[in-house]
Each structure stands twice: as structure tokens, then as C-alpha cells.
Design an enzyme around this catalytic site. Sequence first.
Site, PDB file in Angstrom:
ATOM      1  N   GLU A 126      46.206  -4.098 -35.201  1.00  0.00           N
ATOM      2  CA  GLU A 126      46.986  -4.795 -36.045  1.00  0.00           C
ATOM      3  C   GLU A 126      47.430  -5.905 -36.264  1.00  0.00           C
ATOM      4  O   GLU A 126      47.014  -6.818 -34.882  1.00  0.00           O
ATOM      5  CB  GLU A 126      48.920  -4.229 -36.277  1.00  0.00           C
TER       6      GLU A 126
ATOM      7  N   GLU B 231      54.583 -11.697 -40.992  1.00  0.00           N
ATOM      8  CA  GLU B 231      56.473 -11.264 -41.022  1.00  0.00           C
ATOM      9  C   GLU B 231      57.058 -12.306 -41.261  1.00  0.00           C
ATOM     10  O   GLU B 231      57.518 -13.222 -40.372  1.00  0.00           O
ATOM     11  CB  GLU B 231      56.810 -10.595 -39.766  1.00  0.00           C
TER      12      GLU B 231
END
Length: 237
Positions: free
Chosen positions: A128, A132
Site C-alpha cells: 500500500e 492521507e
Amino acid sequence: MKKKSCFTLVTTFAFSLIFSVSALAGSVFWEPLSYFNRSTWEKADGYSNGGVFNCTWRANNVNFTNDGKLKLGLTSSAYNKFDCAEYRSTNIYGYGLYEVSMKPAKNTGIVSSFFTYTGPAHGTQWDEIDIEFLGKDTTKVQFNYYTNGVGGHEKVISLGFDASKGFHTYAFDWQPGYIKWYVDGVLKHTATANIPSTPGKIMMNLWNGTGVDDWLGSYNGANPLYAEYDWVKYTSN
């Protein structure tokens, strides 16, 4: 005969040029997020990730505005029950440059994101790469990545502006030896250790957390909240 040869030469050149441009264009995936393109994207629906996610993914929370933006919503279906939104590609993508124009939601206890992901549910290891926004302070952005489930690479960057007030371009360049993150075309962070290698889906989501108050702050139940996305672009190596 001369005219025919000239025509053939021009035609061949034109075809070669078109082929070259097409080949180049084939390495670029760019999409304005103005409507639900079912051939390219899917909406998460009817389940919860559990763990730190305190909500259920609902397709109804993935919508498109009249001015052509993807709008992910965080809402409440009943007391202390929350519905969130996730939009993700149907295909997987590997090394290359990933870009998004977005405006995150602002509120304590929530996350707006743009990332690549693959994991056991897809028959692979958990790899991943994240961009964010922690809604408690949208003047900052957090970069992170996981390789075979190992994370702990968080890097929080001060933006110099409030990301929730307007659209900006955020990007990461994922290569075998590094990941570089950019904000509005300016390099902000580089990672070189234990870089992930497994192709994954392009994903965007908005969710509220639980049990991670030290990271996100405590979610106060405020809703509806929205994160908006204008376009996504992927350029392969």
C-alpha cells in the site's frame, strides 16, 4: 508515380506518428471524476473493514456533483452508526506516477485519502502507498506505505495552506527503489527503504476511526461530511 510515392511517404509518416502518440497515450490513464464510469471504477458497498474503521461502506455515499466532481460522504444511518464511502479502480496498476486533484473533509476523527492497495483479499501480500488527510488538521498531509503488511513509515508534512478549502494536486512517484511524494508539483518527501512491489488498485475513501484517538483525534459524530475529487491520473514507466 512520384505523386503516389510522396502520398505513400506522407501516409506512412502520419500513421507512424499516430501510432507513436497512441503508444504513448496508452501508458497514461487520466480520468475526470465527473460520472460513474463502471468500466473503470467500482463503489464499495455493504460491509465494514473493521479494526480502526468505525463505519460501513455504502455505494449511496459515492456521488457526483453538478459541476463534475466525485463526492464521498460520511453520514449517520442511526445513533452511533455511520456510513462511509470508497471509490476504487477495477484494474490494478504498478510502478509509475499517481496524481489526484482533491479537497479533503475537515473534522476530528476522520480520514480522507488517495492510495494504492492490494492484499490477501486479492490473493497477494499487503502492499500500500498512501496520501492521507487527518481531518483534525487539514493544514498537513500524511504520507505512508506498507510492504507485505509492514508499515510505520508515516511522514506528516505541513502544507502552508488548508487543504479542505480548495483543490490541490497531490502525487506519488512509485519506482523499484523509491517513492517520492509531491504537492502541487513540489517534492515533499522521499522514501527508499523496503519499497512495495505488488501492483494494486487506485483507491479513494472517507471514513471515521475508532480506538485511534492518539492518531486521528476522537470522532465527535459530526455529519454529513464530504471529501471531493476532481480527477485522477496514472502514468506508467
